[in-house]
Scaffold this motif. Structure first.
Motif, mmCIF file in Angstrom:
data_model
loop_
_atom_site.group_PDB
_atom_site.id
_atom_site.type_symbol
_atom_site.label_atom_id
_atom_site.label_comp_id
_atom_site.label_asym_id
_atom_site.label_seq_id
_atom_site.Cartn_x
_atom_site.Cartn_y
_atom_site.Cartn_z
ATOM 1 N N ILE A 1 8.359 1.429 20.163
ATOM 2 C CA ILE A 1 9.166 0.241 20.790
ATOM 3 C C ILE A 1 9.898 0.577 21.987
ATOM 4 N N LYS A 2 10.686 1.570 21.803
ATOM 5 C CA LYS A 2 11.512 2.267 23.220
ATOM 6 C C LYS A 2 10.518 2.326 24.252
ATOM 7 N N LYS A 3 9.232 2.843 24.260
ATOM 8 C CA LYS A 3 8.430 2.977 25.123
ATOM 9 C C LYS A 3 8.077 1.314 25.793
ATOM 10 N N ILE A 4 7.811 0.369 24.891
ATOM 11 C CA ILE A 4 7.606 -0.882 25.449
ATOM 12 C C ILE A 4 8.663 -1.466 25.834
ATOM 13 N N CYS A 5 10.023 -1.063 25.679
ATOM 14 C CA CYS A 5 11.151 -1.299 26.577
ATOM 15 C C CYS A 5 11.043 -0.857 27.842
ATOM 16 N N ARG A 6 10.906 0.444 28.078
ATOM 17 C CA ARG A 6 10.904 0.969 29.250
ATOM 18 C C ARG A 6 9.813 0.471 30.212
ATOM 19 N N ASN A 7 8.502 0.095 29.676
ATOM 20 C CA ASN A 7 7.634 -0.678 30.624
ATOM 21 C C ASN A 7 8.059 -1.957 31.108
ATOM 22 N N ILE A 8 8.751 -2.457 30.068
ATOM 23 C CA ILE A 8 9.199 -4.010 30.468
ATOM 24 C C ILE A 8 10.170 -3.827 31.647
ATOM 25 N N ARG A 9 11.122 -2.908 31.548
ATOM 26 C CA ARG A 9 12.236 -2.642 32.626
ATOM 27 C C ARG A 9 11.458 -2.095 33.958
ATOM 28 N N ASN A 10 10.370 -1.324 33.763
ATOM 29 C CA ASN A 10 9.518 -1.113 35.050
ATOM 30 C C ASN A 10 8.863 -2.126 35.617
ATOM 31 N N GLN A 11 8.366 -3.050 34.853
ATOM 32 C CA GLN A 11 7.537 -3.931 35.188
ATOM 33 C C GLN A 11 8.368 -5.402 35.833
ATOM 34 N N TRP A 12 9.421 -5.588 34.845
ATOM 35 C CA TRP A 12 10.306 -6.735 35.397
ATOM 36 C C TRP A 12 11.699 -6.253 35.502
ATOM 37 N N PRO A 13 12.193 -5.965 36.596
ATOM 38 C CA PRO A 13 13.568 -4.994 36.543
ATOM 39 C C PRO A 13 14.532 -5.803 36.777
ATOM 40 N N THR A 14 14.334 -7.215 36.710
ATOM 41 C CA THR A 14 15.584 -8.108 36.753
ATOM 42 C C THR A 14 16.001 -8.416 34.961
ATOM 43 N N VAL A 15 15.183 -7.802 34.072
ATOM 44 C CA VAL A 15 15.611 -8.095 32.785
ATOM 45 C C VAL A 15 16.854 -7.351 32.304
ATOM 46 N N GLN A 16 17.370 -8.317 31.668
ATOM 47 C CA GLN A 16 19.091 -7.629 31.332
ATOM 48 C C GLN A 16 19.056 -7.014 29.998
ATOM 49 N N HIS A 17 18.691 -7.783 28.861
ATOM 50 C CA HIS A 17 18.714 -7.248 27.521
ATOM 51 C C HIS A 17 17.398 -7.406 26.889
ATOM 52 N N ILE A 18 16.837 -6.613 25.717
ATOM 53 C CA ILE A 18 15.813 -6.713 25.087
ATOM 54 C C ILE A 18 16.102 -6.160 23.555
ATOM 55 N N SER A 19 15.688 -7.323 22.741
ATOM 56 C CA SER A 19 15.963 -7.047 21.399
ATOM 57 C C SER A 19 14.736 -7.204 20.651
ATOM 58 N N VAL A 20 14.395 -6.199 19.812
ATOM 59 C CA VAL A 20 13.300 -6.279 19.069
ATOM 60 C C VAL A 20 13.435 -5.791 17.662
ATOM 61 N N HIS A 21 13.360 -6.780 16.884
ATOM 62 C CA HIS A 21 13.586 -6.585 15.228
ATOM 63 C C HIS A 21 12.219 -6.839 14.516
ATOM 64 N N HIS A 22 11.841 -5.818 13.666
ATOM 65 C CA HIS A 22 10.657 -5.949 12.900
ATOM 66 C C HIS A 22 11.267 -5.687 11.545
ATOM 67 N N ARG A 23 10.557 -6.452 10.464
ATOM 68 C CA ARG A 23 10.878 -6.296 9.135
ATOM 69 C C ARG A 23 9.779 -5.617 8.508
ATOM 70 N N LEU A 24 10.219 -4.557 7.276
ATOM 71 C CA LEU A 24 9.247 -3.981 6.562
ATOM 72 C C LEU A 24 9.479 -4.478 5.252
ATOM 73 N N GLY A 25 8.631 -4.118 4.267
ATOM 74 C CA GLY A 25 8.744 -4.506 2.920
ATOM 75 C C GLY A 25 7.978 -6.068 2.868
ATOM 76 N N LEU A 26 8.387 -6.643 1.461
ATOM 77 C CA LEU A 26 7.602 -7.935 1.315
ATOM 78 C C LEU A 26 8.282 -8.899 2.221
ATOM 79 N N VAL A 27 7.506 -9.915 2.795
ATOM 80 C CA VAL A 27 7.873 -10.897 3.625
ATOM 81 C C VAL A 27 7.336 -12.220 3.106
ATOM 82 N N ASN A 28 7.973 -13.131 2.597
ATOM 83 C CA ASN A 28 7.597 -14.144 2.043
ATOM 84 C C ASN A 28 6.819 -15.320 3.136
#
Length: 157
Positions: free
Chosen positions: A68-95
């Motif tokens: 996910i950190k690699k994805i964030c770096r790629n986003i910043r390279n492709q869209w330099p004006t992006v300010q903040h990036i938040s990626v949350h992914h859940r593990l375990g059981l998801v109803n």
């Protein structure tokens, strides 16, 4: 919040806790940005005619976070004006109806944040090693891989 306190941030969380869209949205607000784009992926109640009762996600957290950190770096390279990036992914059981992934990106203008969010979810599904088990109402289950999943395709060669 002063300008100096608003340095670009990448906020990554791979967790067994329930995800909060409010927490993710708040974490990326910026006085220099007029756009906050959000994507939330949820568990749906069916797949190919089978009734899904819940999903279960597994991952080796350090590896998933590194990808996910690699994805964030790629986003910043492709869209330099992006300010903040938040990626949350859940593990375990998801109803059914619960969030399994939330992505939020802030930028001065909407095009950059919208394009970056789409890139982020598409790339996450293709490159981040998170495994999903669909659990059906008859107690059967199937381990699924995303059709976009590049590392699974590479292993089949």
């Amino acid at each position: 919040m002063g300008e100096l306190e608003d340095e670009p941030r990448d906020l990554i969380k791979v967790t067994f806790e329930k995800l909060s869209i409010d927490e993710v949205a708040e974490s990326i607000k910026s006085p220099s940005c007029g756009a906050v784009s959000l994507f939330m992926g949820t568990t749906r109640n069916h797949f190919e005619g089978k009734k899904v009762v819940q999903l279960e996600y597994e991952a080796y957290i350090p590896m998933a976070e590194a990808e996910i950190k690699k994805i964030c770096r790629n986003i910043r390279n492709q869209w330099p004006t992006v300010q903040h990036i938040s990626v949350h992914h859940r593990l375990g059981l998801v109803n059914v109806t619960e969030a399994s992934v939330i992505i939020a990106i802030s930028s001065p203008h909407r095009n950059e944040s919208l394009e970056a969010v789409k890139y982020c979810i598409d790339t996450l599904k293709a490159t981040v090693p998170i495994w999903k088990k669909e659990i059906y109402e008859n107690e059967e289950y199937t381990w699924k891989e995303n059709k976009e999943c590049q590392w699974a395709k590479d292993n089949q060669k």
